[in-house]
Design a protein around this motif. Sequence first.
Motif, PDB file in Angstrom:
ATOM      1  N   LEU A 207      30.877   3.665 -12.969  1.00 46.27           N
ATOM      2  CA  LEU A 207      31.531   4.372 -14.071  1.00 46.27           C
ATOM      3  C   LEU A 207      31.031   3.858 -15.415  1.00 46.27           C
ATOM      4  O   LEU A 207      30.762   4.630 -16.337  1.00 46.27           O
ATOM      5  N   ARG A 218      35.047  10.591 -17.027  1.00 53.35           N
ATOM      6  CA  ARG A 218      36.155  11.380 -16.481  1.00 53.35           C
ATOM      7  C   ARG A 218      35.679  12.389 -15.430  1.00 53.35           C
ATOM      8  O   ARG A 218      36.471  12.849 -14.600  1.00 53.35           O
ATOM      9  N   LEU A 252      39.784   5.040  -9.246  1.00 55.00           N
ATOM     10  CA  LEU A 252      38.958   5.447 -10.388  1.00 55.00           C
ATOM     11  C   LEU A 252      39.815   5.692 -11.623  1.00 55.00           C
ATOM     12  O   LEU A 252      39.414   5.344 -12.746  1.00 55.00           O
ATOM     13  N   GLU A 253      40.969   6.282 -11.423  1.00 55.80           N
ATOM     14  CA  GLU A 253      41.871   6.521 -12.558  1.00 55.80           C
ATOM     15  C   GLU A 253      42.329   5.208 -13.182  1.00 55.80           C
ATOM     16  O   GLU A 253      42.499   5.117 -14.399  1.00 55.80           O
ATOM     17  N   MET A 256      39.511   4.031 -15.460  1.00 52.59           N
ATOM     18  CA  MET A 256      39.000   4.985 -16.445  1.00 52.59           C
ATOM     19  C   MET A 256      39.098   4.474 -17.884  1.00 52.59           C
ATOM     20  O   MET A 256      38.147   4.614 -18.674  1.00 52.59           O
ATOM     21  N   ASP A 257      40.229   3.886 -18.260  1.00 50.55           N
ATOM     22  CA  ASP A 257      40.383   3.420 -19.644  1.00 50.55           C
ATOM     23  C   ASP A 257      39.322   2.392 -20.002  1.00 50.55           C
ATOM     24  O   ASP A 257      38.754   2.424 -21.107  1.00 50.55           O
TER      25      ASP A 257
END
Length: 267
Positions: A207, A218, A252-253, A256-257
């Motif tokens: 990512l 995203r 993954l969420e 993400m930040d």
Amino acid sequence: MKRIILPLVAISFLASCAKNPITGRNQLSLVPEAELQTMAQQEYTTFLSQNKVVAPSASKDAEMVRRVGQRIANAVTSYYTQQGLGEELSGYKWEYNLVNSNEANAWCMPGGKIVVYTGLLPITQNEAALAVVVGHEVAHALAKHGSERMSQGLLQQVGGAALSVAMASKPAVTQNLFMTAYGVGSNVFGTLPHSRKQELEADKLGLRFAAMAGYNPREAIGLWQRMAAGGSGGQPEFLSTHPDPERRIQELEKQMDEALKFYKPVK
């Protein structure tokens, strides 16, 4: 005698462990990176000669694969240099090719040898999602997951012999270990699933690499939703070594930040 042998085996095992600077984790490492890169170059060249490579000059998809690969490679090189880890990329000569195959798959060998199959593109659907996949596979290579898995295979199948010895004594076994360790030709050689820890490492780093290269991380969520749904029909080959898409999406969420901190859209 067993009381003597077992401690010696344990000492040998520990001596064969090395700390990966990008993950901070100790890994079994029986094969020097330089030897793996040499083998990768040979196997990559052979693979390309035996499969239909799509030329970037004749295909927008192949041009996209090369563009994504180059941007990921530039981002990785810049990041490693900033972290004082430039030596870790010694011997890397990045190559990125699109290969005509119905398989929905992609992989990266040591030294930055990348292949994307055309069967993956109906699932990625856009350049940013493709970058997430390429970043993920590059992360596996940089985190030396293939090396770790090949070392485990050498330990189990040829008694932990050096790569050169294994190649001389059992070339077919050793080649198969290499190909399965890096996810190449899985229909022929079978699959060797990544561990949960390896997948989390590749997701996290992948990512970031995609974001550093200017792609919106995203897109990973939609990508894995399409993976879970089977894309254009049937479970993608890519999932054979990547367990439980739904759980992966949740992880993954969570990442993400942090990944978005590295995201700078290319204008």
